[in-house]
Write a protein that holds these residues in place. Structure first.
Motif, PDB file in Angstrom:
ATOM      1  N   SER A 195       1.025  -1.055  -0.031  1.00  0.00           N
ATOM      2  CA  SER A 195       0.080   0.145   0.009  1.00  0.00           C
ATOM      3  C   SER A 195       0.642   1.430   0.145  1.00  0.00           C
ATOM      4  CB  SER A 195      -0.946  -0.051   1.228  1.00  0.00           C
ATOM      5  OG  SER A 195      -1.522  -1.147   1.002  1.00  0.00           O
ATOM      6  N   ARG A 196       2.260   1.185   0.110  1.00  0.00           N
ATOM      7  CA  ARG A 196       3.001   2.363   0.271  1.00  0.00           C
ATOM      8  C   ARG A 196       3.094   2.891  -1.195  1.00  0.00           C
ATOM      9  NH1 ARG A 196       6.601   3.155   4.753  1.00  0.00           N
ATOM     10  NH2 ARG A 196       6.750   5.076   3.650  1.00  0.00           N
ATOM     11  N   THR A 197       3.065   4.469  -1.140  1.00  0.00           N
ATOM     12  CA  THR A 197       3.219   4.947  -2.486  1.00  0.00           C
ATOM     13  C   THR A 197       4.397   4.731  -3.112  1.00  0.00           C
ATOM     14  OG1 THR A 197       2.072   6.866  -1.376  1.00  0.00           O
ATOM     15  CG2 THR A 197       3.191   7.400  -3.489  1.00  0.00           C
ATOM     16  N   ALA A 198       4.203   4.287  -4.431  1.00  0.00           N
ATOM     17  CA  ALA A 198       5.483   4.121  -5.482  1.00  0.00           C
ATOM     18  C   ALA A 198       6.109   2.624  -5.060  1.00  0.00           C
ATOM     19  CB  ALA A 198       6.377   5.260  -5.527  1.00  0.00           C
ATOM     20  N   CYS A 199       5.556   1.870  -4.482  1.00  0.00           N
ATOM     21  CA  CYS A 199       5.956   0.466  -3.932  1.00  0.00           C
ATOM     22  C   CYS A 199       5.201  -0.503  -4.572  1.00  0.00           C
ATOM     23  CB  CYS A 199       6.111   0.315  -2.695  1.00  0.00           C
ATOM     24  SG  CYS A 199       6.830  -1.621  -2.229  1.00  0.00           S
ATOM     25  N   GLY A 200       5.744  -1.449  -5.490  1.00  0.00           N
ATOM     26  CA  GLY A 200       4.992  -2.225  -6.283  1.00  0.00           C
ATOM     27  C   GLY A 200       5.352  -3.632  -6.191  1.00  0.00           C
ATOM     28  N   ARG A 201       6.044  -3.910  -4.772  1.00  0.00           N
ATOM     29  CA  ARG A 201       6.207  -5.257  -4.513  1.00  0.00           C
ATOM     30  C   ARG A 201       4.994  -5.916  -3.747  1.00  0.00           C
ATOM     31  NH1 ARG A 201      11.056  -2.348  -2.745  1.00  0.00           N
ATOM     32  NH2 ARG A 201      10.144  -1.550  -1.045  1.00  0.00           N
ATOM     33  N   PRO A 202       5.007  -7.275  -3.883  1.00  0.00           N
ATOM     34  CA  PRO A 202       3.978  -8.101  -3.288  1.00  0.00           C
ATOM     35  C   PRO A 202       3.833  -7.917  -1.642  1.00  0.00           C
ATOM     36  CG  PRO A 202       5.648  -9.508  -4.341  1.00  0.00           C
ATOM     37  CD  PRO A 202       5.943  -8.095  -4.476  1.00  0.00           C
ATOM     38  N   ALA A 203       2.683  -7.622  -1.369  1.00  0.00           N
ATOM     39  CA  ALA A 203       2.233  -7.672  -0.006  1.00  0.00           C
ATOM     40  C   ALA A 203       2.553  -9.081   0.747  1.00  0.00           C
ATOM     41  CB  ALA A 203       0.842  -7.196   0.199  1.00  0.00           C
ATOM     42  N   VAL A 204       3.319  -8.819   1.934  1.00  0.00           N
ATOM     43  CA  VAL A 204       3.352 -10.058   2.902  1.00  0.00           C
ATOM     44  C   VAL A 204       2.657  -9.998   4.134  1.00  0.00           C
ATOM     45  CG1 VAL A 204       5.446 -10.873   1.746  1.00  0.00           C
ATOM     46  CG2 VAL A 204       5.329  -9.382   3.579  1.00  0.00           C
ATOM     47  N   ALA A 205       2.309  -8.748   4.774  1.00  0.00           N
ATOM     48  CA  ALA A 205       1.816  -8.452   5.897  1.00  0.00           C
ATOM     49  C   ALA A 205       0.652  -7.363   5.971  1.00  0.00           C
ATOM     50  CB  ALA A 205       2.837  -7.979   6.808  1.00  0.00           C
ATOM     51  N   THR A 206      -0.301  -7.338   6.851  1.00  0.00           N
ATOM     52  CA  THR A 206      -1.404  -6.264   6.877  1.00  0.00           C
ATOM     53  C   THR A 206      -1.101  -5.518   8.148  1.00  0.00           C
ATOM     54  OG1 THR A 206      -2.974  -7.787   5.713  1.00  0.00           O
ATOM     55  CG2 THR A 206      -3.949  -6.172   7.235  1.00  0.00           C
ATOM     56  N   THR A 248       7.349   1.855  11.935  1.00  0.00           N
ATOM     57  CA  THR A 248       7.627   2.394  12.985  1.00  0.00           C
ATOM     58  C   THR A 248       6.245   3.072  13.368  1.00  0.00           C
ATOM     59  OG1 THR A 248       8.470   4.200  12.001  1.00  0.00           O
ATOM     60  CG2 THR A 248      10.053   3.055  12.895  1.00  0.00           C
ATOM     61  N   ALA A 249       5.866   3.329  14.562  1.00  0.00           N
ATOM     62  CA  ALA A 249       4.548   4.039  14.937  1.00  0.00           C
ATOM     63  C   ALA A 249       4.984   5.534  15.509  1.00  0.00           C
ATOM     64  CB  ALA A 249       4.062   3.050  16.195  1.00  0.00           C
ATOM     65  N   PRO A 250       3.904   6.331  15.609  1.00  0.00           N
ATOM     66  CA  PRO A 250       3.835   7.505  16.117  1.00  0.00           C
ATOM     67  C   PRO A 250       4.456   7.352  17.656  1.00  0.00           C
ATOM     68  CG  PRO A 250       2.093   7.336  14.848  1.00  0.00           C
ATOM     69  CD  PRO A 250       2.344   5.815  14.889  1.00  0.00           C
ATOM     70  N   ARG A 251       4.985   8.499  18.005  1.00  0.00           N
ATOM     71  CA  ARG A 251       5.629   8.525  19.573  1.00  0.00           C
ATOM     72  C   ARG A 251       4.303   8.482  20.344  1.00  0.00           C
ATOM     73  NH1 ARG A 251       8.592  13.657  20.309  1.00  0.00           N
ATOM     74  NH2 ARG A 251      10.430  12.152  19.365  1.00  0.00           N
ATOM     75  N   GLY A 252       4.656   7.472  21.483  1.00  0.00           N
ATOM     76  CA  GLY A 252       3.258   7.069  22.292  1.00  0.00           C
ATOM     77  C   GLY A 252       2.442   6.134  21.760  1.00  0.00           C
ATOM     78  N   TRP A 253       2.888   5.570  20.710  1.00  0.00           N
ATOM     79  CA  TRP A 253       2.079   4.305  20.252  1.00  0.00           C
ATOM     80  C   TRP A 253       2.856   3.029  20.285  1.00  0.00           C
ATOM     81  CZ3 TRP A 253      -2.284   4.029  16.435  1.00  0.00           C
ATOM     82  CH2 TRP A 253      -3.254   5.198  16.332  1.00  0.00           C
ATOM     83  N   GLU A 254       2.182   2.049  20.458  1.00  0.00           N
ATOM     84  CA  GLU A 254       2.850   0.656  20.585  1.00  0.00           C
ATOM     85  C   GLU A 254       2.692  -0.180  19.321  1.00  0.00           C
ATOM     86  OE1 GLU A 254       2.455  -3.310  23.494  1.00  0.00           O
ATOM     87  OE2 GLU A 254       1.206  -1.692  23.714  1.00  0.00           O
ATOM     88  N   VAL A 255       3.610  -0.894  18.752  1.00  0.00           N
ATOM     89  CA  VAL A 255       3.584  -1.803  17.656  1.00  0.00           C
ATOM     90  C   VAL A 255       3.152  -3.255  18.179  1.00  0.00           C
ATOM     91  CG1 VAL A 255       4.798  -2.397  15.431  1.00  0.00           C
ATOM     92  CG2 VAL A 255       4.776  -0.127  15.915  1.00  0.00           C
ATOM     93  N   VAL A 256       2.448  -3.870  17.819  1.00  0.00           N
ATOM     94  CA  VAL A 256       2.353  -5.322  18.025  1.00  0.00           C
ATOM     95  C   VAL A 256       2.435  -6.189  16.802  1.00  0.00           C
ATOM     96  CG1 VAL A 256       0.558  -7.040  18.783  1.00  0.00           C
ATOM     97  CG2 VAL A 256       0.592  -4.603  19.988  1.00  0.00           C
ATOM     98  N   ARG A 257       3.491  -6.966  16.717  1.00  0.00           N
ATOM     99  CA  ARG A 257       3.816  -7.704  15.807  1.00  0.00           C
ATOM    100  C   ARG A 257       3.218  -9.286  16.090  1.00  0.00           C
ATOM    101  NH1 ARG A 257       7.514  -4.996  12.185  1.00  0.00           N
ATOM    102  NH2 ARG A 257       8.324  -3.287  13.165  1.00  0.00           N
ATOM    103  N   LEU A 258       2.254  -9.559  15.035  1.00  0.00           N
ATOM    104  CA  LEU A 258       1.848 -10.835  15.282  1.00  0.00           C
ATOM    105  C   LEU A 258       2.663 -11.601  14.281  1.00  0.00           C
ATOM    106  CD1 LEU A 258      -1.774 -10.123  15.152  1.00  0.00           C
ATOM    107  CD2 LEU A 258      -0.349 -10.358  17.221  1.00  0.00           C
ATOM    108  N   THR A 259       3.294 -12.828  14.567  1.00  0.00           N
ATOM    109  CA  THR A 259       3.967 -13.784  13.918  1.00  0.00           C
ATOM    110  C   THR A 259       3.278 -14.755  13.435  1.00  0.00           C
ATOM    111  OG1 THR A 259       4.714 -15.221  15.817  1.00  0.00           O
ATOM    112  CG2 THR A 259       6.099 -13.268  15.342  1.00  0.00           C
ATOM    113  N   ASP A 260       3.441 -15.249  11.980  1.00  0.00           N
ATOM    114  CA  ASP A 260       2.948 -16.321  11.315  1.00  0.00           C
ATOM    115  C   ASP A 260       3.618 -17.610  11.630  1.00  0.00           C
ATOM    116  OD1 ASP A 260       1.951 -17.936   9.541  1.00  0.00           O
ATOM    117  OD2 ASP A 260       2.370 -17.014   7.875  1.00  0.00           O
ATOM    118  N   GLY A 261       3.016 -18.582  12.151  1.00  0.00           N
ATOM    119  CA  GLY A 261       3.546 -19.800  12.674  1.00  0.00           C
ATOM    120  C   GLY A 261       4.267 -20.699  11.437  1.00  0.00           C
ATOM    121  N   SER A 262       3.951 -20.447  10.192  1.00  0.00           N
ATOM    122  CA  SER A 262       4.415 -21.025   9.048  1.00  0.00           C
ATOM    123  C   SER A 262       5.831 -20.438   8.565  1.00  0.00           C
ATOM    124  CB  SER A 262       3.875 -20.910   8.015  1.00  0.00           C
ATOM    125  OG  SER A 262       3.521 -19.709   7.477  1.00  0.00           O
TER     126      SER A 262
END
Length: 124
Positions: free
Chosen positions: A8-19, A54-68
């Motif tokens: 979804s990033r502007t000018a990036c045409g690579r295939p998506a792997v995460a949401t 990265t997230a804005p200051r004061g925000w938390e990033v939660v990374r869910l891992t894919d078991g595969s």
């Protein structure tokens, strides 16, 4: 339309792997495996953009891992591998000496200068 979802990033045409989903009430950005279908308020990201997220200051990033996904090697794993390679590269006699912490003198060795050795003739 292409069956492969793109980043979804502007000018990036690579295939998506995460949401990426934002939970505004909790000031949290949740990054997980690619959703089954595209949601209007979610962002699909490629591998590079998902790793650099990265997230804005004061925000938390939660990374869910894919078991595969295979686990990444840790620093301890790499150090253990390097030590194993070093040990395998040593000659057998020197490996045992190094393990005991002392070196036994070669009965044919008369003198030593750096890495060079002067050996006595076996006939003497």
């Amino acid at each position: 339309m292409s069956p492969v979802r793109r980043c979804s990033r502007t000018a990036c045409g690579r295939p998506a792997v995460a949401t990426l989903t934002y939970v505004y009430a909790d000031s949290t950005a949740v990054l997980g495996p690619l959703a089954t279908y595209a949601e209007p308020h979610c962002y699909d990201l490629c591998a590079e953009h998902s790793e650099r997220l990265t997230a804005p200051r004061g925000w938390e990033v939660v990374r869910l891992t894919d078991g595969s996904a295979p686990p990444r090697p840790s620093g301890d794993d790499l150090e253990a591998l390097a030590n194993a390679v070093r040990e395998a590269g040593r000659p057998q006699g020197r490996a045992a000496e190094a393990q005991n912490g002392r070196r036994t003198a070669d009965p044919l060795e008369v003198a030593r200068r750096g890495h060079l050795r002067v050996l006595r003739s076996p006939e003497n």
